[in-house]
Motif scaffolding. Structure first.
Motif, PDB file in Angstrom:
ATOM      1  N   TRP A 605       0.863  -1.192   0.000  1.00  0.00           N
ATOM      2  CA  TRP A 605       0.000   0.000   0.000  1.00  0.00           C
ATOM      3  C   TRP A 605       0.892   1.232   0.000  1.00  0.00           C
ATOM      4  CZ3 TRP A 605      -1.129   4.089   3.425  1.00  0.00           C
ATOM      5  CH2 TRP A 605      -2.286   4.833   3.101  1.00  0.00           C
ATOM      6  N   ASP A 606       0.736   2.062  -0.964  1.00  0.00           N
ATOM      7  CA  ASP A 606       1.693   3.141  -1.183  1.00  0.00           C
ATOM      8  C   ASP A 606       1.345   4.357  -0.331  1.00  0.00           C
ATOM      9  OD1 ASP A 606       3.531   4.930  -2.069  1.00  0.00           O
ATOM     10  OD2 ASP A 606       3.333   4.342  -4.166  1.00  0.00           O
ATOM     11  N   GLY A 607       1.922   4.387   0.841  1.00  0.00           N
ATOM     12  CA  GLY A 607       1.643   5.475   1.797  1.00  0.00           C
ATOM     13  C   GLY A 607       2.058   6.830   1.289  1.00  0.00           C
ATOM     14  N   LYS A 608       3.174   6.848   0.552  1.00  0.00           N
ATOM     15  CA  LYS A 608       3.682   8.135   0.110  1.00  0.00           C
ATOM     16  C   LYS A 608       2.757   8.769  -0.916  1.00  0.00           C
ATOM     17  CE  LYS A 608       8.363   7.836   1.490  1.00  0.00           C
ATOM     18  NZ  LYS A 608       9.700   7.289   1.221  1.00  0.00           N
ATOM     19  N   VAL A 609       2.335   7.936  -1.826  1.00  0.00           N
ATOM     20  CA  VAL A 609       1.405   8.456  -2.838  1.00  0.00           C
ATOM     21  C   VAL A 609       0.106   8.906  -2.165  1.00  0.00           C
ATOM     22  CG1 VAL A 609      -0.010   7.804  -4.814  1.00  0.00           C
ATOM     23  CG2 VAL A 609       2.379   7.126  -4.716  1.00  0.00           C
ATOM     24  N   PHE A 610      -0.303   8.099  -1.188  1.00  0.00           N
ATOM     25  CA  PHE A 610      -1.521   8.448  -0.459  1.00  0.00           C
ATOM     26  C   PHE A 610      -1.374   9.816   0.215  1.00  0.00           C
ATOM     27  CE2 PHE A 610      -3.481   8.596   3.769  1.00  0.00           C
ATOM     28  CZ  PHE A 610      -4.816   8.507   3.425  1.00  0.00           C
ATOM     29  N   ALA A 611      -0.265  10.008   0.919  1.00  0.00           N
ATOM     30  CA  ALA A 611      -0.038  11.266   1.630  1.00  0.00           C
ATOM     31  C   ALA A 611      -0.026  12.429   0.643  1.00  0.00           C
ATOM     32  CB  ALA A 611       1.271  11.221   2.397  1.00  0.00           C
ATOM     33  N   LEU A 612       0.700  12.186  -0.456  1.00  0.00           N
ATOM     34  CA  LEU A 612       0.784  13.263  -1.446  1.00  0.00           C
ATOM     35  C   LEU A 612      -0.592  13.563  -2.035  1.00  0.00           C
ATOM     36  CD1 LEU A 612       3.115  14.960  -2.304  1.00  0.00           C
ATOM     37  CD2 LEU A 612       3.494  13.458  -4.240  1.00  0.00           C
ATOM     38  N   MET A 634       2.648  27.298   2.822  1.00  0.00           N
ATOM     39  CA  MET A 634       3.166  26.318   3.779  1.00  0.00           C
ATOM     40  C   MET A 634       2.915  24.899   3.269  1.00  0.00           C
ATOM     41  SD  MET A 634       1.383  24.466   6.414  1.00  0.00           S
ATOM     42  CE  MET A 634       1.963  23.494   7.780  1.00  0.00           C
ATOM     43  N   LEU A 635       1.715  24.711   2.705  1.00  0.00           N
ATOM     44  CA  LEU A 635       1.345  23.408   2.171  1.00  0.00           C
ATOM     45  C   LEU A 635       2.225  23.063   0.963  1.00  0.00           C
ATOM     46  CD1 LEU A 635      -0.755  21.315   2.917  1.00  0.00           C
ATOM     47  CD2 LEU A 635      -2.311  22.357   1.283  1.00  0.00           C
ATOM     48  N   ASP A 636       2.469  24.083   0.151  1.00  0.00           N
ATOM     49  CA  ASP A 636       3.330  23.884  -1.022  1.00  0.00           C
ATOM     50  C   ASP A 636       4.695  23.363  -0.598  1.00  0.00           C
ATOM     51  OD1 ASP A 636       1.355  24.728  -2.638  1.00  0.00           O
ATOM     52  OD2 ASP A 636       2.159  26.746  -3.011  1.00  0.00           O
ATOM     53  N   ASP A 637       5.212  23.948   0.491  1.00  0.00           N
ATOM     54  CA  ASP A 637       6.533  23.525   0.961  1.00  0.00           C
ATOM     55  C   ASP A 637       6.517  22.058   1.383  1.00  0.00           C
ATOM     56  OD1 ASP A 637       7.375  26.024   0.469  1.00  0.00           O
ATOM     57  OD2 ASP A 637       7.310  26.723   2.568  1.00  0.00           O
ATOM     58  N   VAL A 638       5.494  21.711   2.125  1.00  0.00           N
ATOM     59  CA  VAL A 638       5.377  20.324   2.566  1.00  0.00           C
ATOM     60  C   VAL A 638       5.325  19.391   1.348  1.00  0.00           C
ATOM     61  CG1 VAL A 638       3.921  18.672   3.775  1.00  0.00           C
ATOM     62  CG2 VAL A 638       4.238  20.968   4.697  1.00  0.00           C
ATOM     63  N   ILE A 639       4.523  19.773   0.377  1.00  0.00           N
ATOM     64  CA  ILE A 639       4.346  18.953  -0.819  1.00  0.00           C
ATOM     65  C   ILE A 639       5.668  18.842  -1.572  1.00  0.00           C
ATOM     66  CG2 ILE A 639       3.249  18.904  -3.086  1.00  0.00           C
ATOM     67  CD1 ILE A 639       0.730  20.012  -1.708  1.00  0.00           C
ATOM     68  N   GLU A 640       6.350  19.987  -1.688  1.00  0.00           N
ATOM     69  CA  GLU A 640       7.607  20.010  -2.419  1.00  0.00           C
ATOM     70  C   GLU A 640       8.598  18.996  -1.829  1.00  0.00           C
ATOM     71  OE1 GLU A 640       7.761  21.723  -5.082  1.00  0.00           O
ATOM     72  OE2 GLU A 640       9.813  21.145  -5.589  1.00  0.00           O
ATOM     73  N   GLU A 641       8.650  19.009  -0.502  1.00  0.00           N
ATOM     74  CA  GLU A 641       9.549  18.093   0.186  1.00  0.00           C
ATOM     75  C   GLU A 641       9.200  16.639  -0.148  1.00  0.00           C
ATOM     76  OE1 GLU A 641      10.249  17.185   4.793  1.00  0.00           O
ATOM     77  OE2 GLU A 641       9.913  19.314   4.315  1.00  0.00           O
ATOM     78  N   ASN A 644      10.067  15.729  -3.709  1.00  0.00           N
ATOM     79  CA  ASN A 644      11.494  15.442  -3.872  1.00  0.00           C
ATOM     80  C   ASN A 644      11.834  14.051  -3.355  1.00  0.00           C
ATOM     81  OD1 ASN A 644      12.065  17.801  -5.159  1.00  0.00           O
ATOM     82  ND2 ASN A 644      12.491  18.915  -3.243  1.00  0.00           N
ATOM     83  N   ASP A 645      11.250  13.713  -2.210  1.00  0.00           N
ATOM     84  CA  ASP A 645      11.425  12.361  -1.679  1.00  0.00           C
ATOM     85  C   ASP A 645      11.034  11.316  -2.710  1.00  0.00           C
ATOM     86  OD1 ASP A 645      12.370  13.071   0.682  1.00  0.00           O
ATOM     87  OD2 ASP A 645      10.665  12.358   1.904  1.00  0.00           O
ATOM     88  N   LEU A 646       9.881  11.598  -3.251  1.00  0.00           N
ATOM     89  CA  LEU A 646       9.319  10.621  -4.179  1.00  0.00           C
ATOM     90  C   LEU A 646      10.146  10.539  -5.460  1.00  0.00           C
ATOM     91  CD1 LEU A 646       6.923   8.745  -3.953  1.00  0.00           C
ATOM     92  CD2 LEU A 646       5.570  10.373  -5.248  1.00  0.00           C
ATOM     93  N   ILE A 647      10.677  11.686  -5.889  1.00  0.00           N
ATOM     94  CA  ILE A 647      11.528  11.683  -7.077  1.00  0.00           C
ATOM     95  C   ILE A 647      12.726  10.768  -6.826  1.00  0.00           C
ATOM     96  CG2 ILE A 647      13.145  13.078  -8.419  1.00  0.00           C
ATOM     97  CD1 ILE A 647      11.148  15.406  -8.152  1.00  0.00           C
ATOM     98  N   GLU A 648      13.332  10.935  -5.662  1.00  0.00           N
ATOM     99  CA  GLU A 648      14.496  10.120  -5.296  1.00  0.00           C
ATOM    100  C   GLU A 648      14.139   8.630  -5.328  1.00  0.00           C
ATOM    101  OE1 GLU A 648      17.454  11.448  -4.587  1.00  0.00           O
ATOM    102  OE2 GLU A 648      18.368   9.488  -4.233  1.00  0.00           O
ATOM    103  N   GLU A 649      13.009   8.358  -4.686  1.00  0.00           N
ATOM    104  CA  GLU A 649      12.596   6.966  -4.589  1.00  0.00           C
ATOM    105  C   GLU A 649      12.292   6.387  -5.966  1.00  0.00           C
ATOM    106  OE1 GLU A 649       9.811   6.484  -1.286  1.00  0.00           O
ATOM    107  OE2 GLU A 649       9.048   4.726  -2.359  1.00  0.00           O
ATOM    108  N   HIS A 650      11.574   7.216  -6.741  1.00  0.00           N
ATOM    109  CA  HIS A 650      11.196   6.762  -8.074  1.00  0.00           C
ATOM    110  C   HIS A 650      12.422   6.551  -8.950  1.00  0.00           C
ATOM    111  CE1 HIS A 650       8.563   6.144 -11.417  1.00  0.00           C
ATOM    112  NE2 HIS A 650       9.021   7.208 -12.087  1.00  0.00           N
ATOM    113  N   TYR A 651      13.399   7.432  -8.819  1.00  0.00           N
ATOM    114  CA  TYR A 651      14.647   7.297  -9.580  1.00  0.00           C
ATOM    115  C   TYR A 651      15.317   5.972  -9.258  1.00  0.00           C
ATOM    116  CZ  TYR A 651      19.653   7.926 -10.411  1.00  0.00           C
ATOM    117  OH  TYR A 651      20.965   7.729 -10.776  1.00  0.00           O
TER     118      TYR A 651
END
Lengths: 778, 247
Positions: A605-612, A634-641, A644-651
């Motif tokens: 179950w993809d928690g990260k995608v869910f959170a995003l 503020m929300l944009d910043d959270v999302i951006e972070e 980026n996490d997800l980009i790393e993971e996806h890479y």
């Protein structure tokens, strides 16, 4: 004078007979005679004398008779004789010639006689005449004597009278003097009297004035106010006068006048005071027998009341007391009207009692506030009229038209406009208003609080809070910030906001406690979040609708009513950020925490995608509210972070899928001086295998479409993350190619190794496959 | 202050009145309610008028025949967001001036809803006058006079058109409304003694009641005013106002 030559003719012959008698002699006698004869008697005097003589001797007969008689006593006889003889003699007398001739004829007898007796005759005649004179004068003398006697007697009398007069005169003189003095005195006194009466008129009140001022029997009215004006004027004048004659110090009269008028004035003020007190108490009476649930402001001000209030301003303590009475009489009326409107409504239930709508909290609170608002407007109007703040308007004549326009802005009692006019009247009005309206606060507060506290929905409590806020802002301008009602409203507003925030905070806390359904594979925001956000949406739209205008309002410089309004509201409503904090923060926290928790229990179950997904959902919600900018950032910043996490993971994921992960690790981790071809993962055979698998991967679907990222609800993020990962993959491949081509890395057939499989070591080709913009172009 | 004012018998006191009536002015936002009212109370056009916030209050005393009537005028905000606030002011209104903009069909379309609200919340004898405002903008007219007149007849309300810019006819709706209310008082349909009617007696009327029980309105239609708009059929009903300040 036809006869004049005749005498001369007659005289000549006349002497001739006389001369004839003495017979002429040429001797001295004759000479003398001649001389005498030669003498001319033709002159008038002689003629007259002769005539007189001739009259004396008219005829011989006459003379004879006279002579014979010797008696002249009977004049009448002689006269008659003369007359008769005259008649006889007339004829010969007519022609003078005939007279002469007749004379000549008579001369012979009488002339001689005449000559002889002339003297005697004349003397006789003289004596006779003299006797007559003597006789006559004797009579006169007698008369004169008696006259003399009379005169003498008269003189005596006169003297007597004179003496009396003079003595009287003497006697009167002192009297006259006294009278004169008295007259002068009287004059002086009457002048004084006039002055005094003028003085009194000017400096004292007439009995009617005094009774108007002091008596209870004379009602307040025109005469009273006039008398009062007069008393005030007297005091002013008196002070001026006393000021002028200041050297001798204040005069007793002045002091007396001041004392008297002051006592009268005091009584007058007392009377006004009593009048107003009674009037104000009657207001209560009038309100008492018919309680008007609409409190339509059936209060009216008579000009006398207004004038009385105006006058009483000089005695603030008395005015304060009457106003106290006023508020004491008004407030129970107001209160009972309010309670009637709340519980009973109008007679027959129309309009319906306000409490009938207690189940509809907004309407209930709104109706109550509107009632209070209308009552305030009516009361305010009454008080302004009482203090004469706004002059009579409306039905006024056309002449006032222009003035009214100019004063218009001030005069119009707009509820929404700030009261600029300051002054003692405002203070009085404010005080009375405060005391009257303040009584309403109790019942109002109880009801509003009850309503507010019983609300479960934060949306409703937010609406109520906004409504109260609106009335707070509105009424504050009418009744002032310090008024009890303002404070109560502030309190109620604060309470309702607190209730609201408590509500949404509780909701936030409840959200945090929510755990996700482990069996649910969905990656979309859960219902608890969407419900929570739905509440937020409604709150925000309430906020938006009540602040839309203020935000877009073009501040027109002339409009002084809206600017403070905006300021007030922004000051008090700065809360929108707080609302967002309270609502959004728990949502973010919950999404993140819950996704992590669920990920732990449910593999795959993809928690990260869910959170995003949850976060972008929140982001989308905030997108439509311009005032939510801070929170969105503020929300944009959270999302951006998280992106980026997800980009790393996806890479890393696609690197592994593309079988380049080992080679990539080798490229990065190789030690300086080490040959890449010597590392296991990049030895030519292994690398060749990896590259062929990479080539296969390149033909696969995952290059253009990541099944995992497809779960993201935001397509935009999907593309972005995938592209970013691919970009990095391309860069990794590029690095690998560069390293392989480097001679010092010991690959013998570097170009063959790379060129045998797609993308043949050509970065731009790889980028084309990935759909990335060409490296060179960038 | 003029001395004469003390003498109640010598001069008519301008502040006393026979009746007090509560009016509401309602209608969509931007139809010119506040301007209409402003022209009525101030006899001038209100420049730079902004949206009304909530409600605003003003008053004016008018003379109708021999009667003086004090009008309490509650000008409401037309915007939807204030509906909940403004509706609370309908309570017990005796008259409603329902305003639409003749250049805006949208402002006409919603009239039924406004009317229903007013009828539901106002006094039972509520007298409604429909006012088509902005009659000076004939070029942009979207609502024909005939159509509005028909609507008014269908809904049993009075109707006329005004211009709060030029001041044309601005007094007429208020006077028409007052007259209509007076007539229902005279006919006995409305009792000012009853609370909630939106009408109450002023001191002046009370005095008269005390002195003689007769409460006839005398000549209500003395001195008709000749307003420019000849198509106004109700013209004959509009009584002259001797205290009219604009003419």
């Amino acid at each position: 004078m036809s006869s004049s030559p005749l005498p001369s003719l007659s005289t000549r012959p006349t002497p001739s007979p006389s001369s004839a008698s003495p017979q002429p002699h040429r001797n001295p006698v004759s000479l003398r005679l001649y001389k005498v004869l030669g003498a001319n008697f033709d002159d008038d005097a002689t003629k007259e004398a002769l005539n007189t003589l001739s009259e004396l001797y008219p005829t011989t007969g006459t003379i004879k008779q006279i002579k014979q008689d010797g008696d002249l006593s009977s004049d009448s006889d002689s006269d008659s004789d003369w007359d008769g003889q005259d008649g006889q003699l007339k004829l010969p007398q007519l022609p003078p010639n005939s007279i002469i001739s007749s004379e000549r004829r008579v001369t012979t007898g009488t002339a001689a006689l005449a000559r002889k007796n002339l003297r005697r005759d004349i003397e006789t005649k003289l004596a006779e005449t003299s006797r007559m004179f003597v006789k006559a004068f004797g009579e006169v003398d007698q008369k004169l004597d008696s006259l003399q006697e009379h005169i003498t007697a008269m003189r005596v009398q006169c003297d007597d009278a004179q003496a009396q007069l003079s003595s009287t005169n003497e006697a009167c003189k002192s009297l006259l003097e006294r009278a004169g003095n008295l007259r002068e005195q009287r004059q002086a006194i009457s002048t004084q009297q006039q002055i005094l009466s003028l003085f009194l008129h000017r400096f004292t009140l007439t009995p009617s004035d005094i009774s108007a001022l002091t008596s209870r029997d004379v009602p307040l009215g025109k005469s009273f106010f006039e008398a009062m004006d007069k008393a005030v004027k007297i005091r002013e004048d008196c002070r001026v006068l006393m000021g002028v004659g200041g050297e001798e110090g204040p005069s007793q009269v002045g002091l007396d006048i001041l004392t008297t008028t002051s006592s009268h004035l005091e009584q007058a003020y007392e009377k006004i005071f009593r009048y107003l007190t009674t009037e104000f108490q009657n207001l209560m009476g009038r309100g008492g027998d018919r309680v008007d649930p609409d409190y339509a402001g059936s209060l009216e001000v008579t000009p006398i009341m207004r004038e009385a209030v105006r006058r009483l301003r000089d005695r603030p303590e008395l005015l304060a007391e009457t106003l106290n009475t006023l508020s004491q009489s008004l407030s129970p009326t107001l209160l009972s009207s309010f309670l009637t409107a709340l519980t009973r409504g109008g007679p027959g239930g129309v309009p319906r009692p306000i409490e009938l709508h207690a189940h509809d909290p907004l309407r209930y609170v709104g109706d109550m506030m509107a009632w209070v608002h209308q009552a305030i407007a009516a009361e305010r109007e009454f008080l302004e009229s009482l203090f004469g703040l706004h002059e009579i308007k409306g039905a006024g004549g056309s002449s006032r038209g222009i003035d009214m326009v100019e004063e218009g802005e001030d005069e119009r009692r707009m509820i929404g406009s700030v009261r600029k006019r300051q002054g003692i009247e405002e203070e009085w009005i404010g005080e009375v208003m405060d005391r009257c309206v303040g009584k309403l606060c109790g019942p109002l507060k109880v009801r509003v609080q009850q309503t507010v506290r019983s609300q479960e929905s934060p949306i409703i409590s937010y609406k109520i809070a906004n409504l109260l806020q609106f009335y707070l802002v509105t009424m504050k301008r009418t009744i002032g910030e310090e008024a009890v009602l303002s404070k109560t409203l502030k309190e109620m507003t604060d309470i309702s906001f607190k209730v609201f925030f408590d509500g949404i905070e509780a909701q936030g806390r409840a959200l945090l406690r929510v755990t996700l359904d482990l069996d649910d594979p969905a990656l979309t925001p859960p219902a608890t979040v969407t419900e929570h956000i739905q509440t937020l949406r409604e709150i925000l739209s309430v906020y938006e609708s009540s602040h839309l205008d203020d935000e877009h309002a073009v501040p027109v410089s002339s409009s002084n009513s809206s600017e403070p309004h905006v300021k007030d509201e922004q000051l008090l409503f700065g809360g929108v950020d707080r609302i967002l904090d309270v609502m959004i923060d728990p949502a973010i926290e919950m999404c993140v925490a819950a996704s992590e928790a669920k990920s732990r229990f449910r593999r795959g179950w993809d928690g990260k995608v869910f959170a995003l997904n949850c976060l972008t959902y929140l982001q989308n919600v905030l997108e439509s509210y311009p005032f939510a900018g801070n929170k969105r950032k503020m929300l944009d910043d959270v999302i951006e972070e998280r992106v980026n996490d997800l980009i790393e993971e996806h890479y890393n994921n696609i690197l592994a899928d593309a079988n380049l992960n080992n080679a990539a690790v080798a490229c990065v981790t190789m030690a300086p001086g080490e040959k890449l071809s010597n590392i296991w993962a990049t030895t030519p055979p292994i690398l060749s295998g990896a590259l062929s698998k990479f080539s296969e991967w390149l033909s696969g679907l995952e290059v253009v479409h990541s099944p995992r990222l497809a779960q993201l609800t935001a397509q935009r993020l999907h593309t972005r993350i995938h592209q970013a990962a691919l970009e990095r993959l391309a860069n990794t491949y590029k690095l690998l190619c560069e390293l392989v081509r480097k001679p010092e890395n010991g690959y013998e057939a570097a170009s063959t190794l790379l060129g045998s499989q797609r993308p043949f070591g050509q970065i731009h080709l790889l980028r084309q496959i990935f759909g990335l913009p060409d490296d060179d172009e960038r | 202050m003029a001395i004469n004012d003390y003498d109640a018998d010598a001069t008519e006191l301008l502040e006393t009145y026979d009746f007090l009536m509560k009016y509401i002015i309602i209608g969509e936002a931007g139809t010119g309610k506040s301007c209409l009212l402003h022209h009525f109370t101030h006899n001038s056009f209100k420049e730079h008028s902004q949206h009304t916030i909530g409600v605003e209050f003003s008053s004016r005393t008018v003379k109708l025949g021999e009667k003086r009537i004090k009008l309490q005028l509650w000008d409401t905000a037309g915007q939807e967001r204030f509906r909940s606030v403004t509706r609370s002011y309908y309570r017990g209104a005796a008259g409603a001036i329902l305003v639409y903009d003749i250049t805006s069909r949208a402002s006409f379309a919603n009239l039924s809803r406004w009317l229903a609200d007013a009828r539901a919340l106002g006094s039972p004898n509520l007298v409604v006058v429909l006012v088509g405002n902005k009659s000076d903008r004939e070029d942009e007219r979207e609502v024909e006079w005939a159509e509005a007149s028909r609507w008014a007849a269908d809904h049993d309300v009075h109707f006329l058109e005004t211009s709060s810019l030029t001041g044309d006819n601005v007094e007429a709706p208020f006077l028409l409304c007052a007259r209509s209310i007076l007539l229902s008082i005279e006919s006995g349909a409305l009792d000012p003694e009853k609370a909630g009617s939106g009408v109450s007696y002023g001191d002046r009327a009370l005095r008269r009641v005390n002195s003689s029980s007769r409460l006839s309105f005398g000549s209500l239609s003395v001195g008709r005013r000749n307003r420019g708009s000849t198509r106004l059929k109700l013209k004959d009903l509009v009584p002259g106002t001797s205290n009219s300040r604009c003419c």
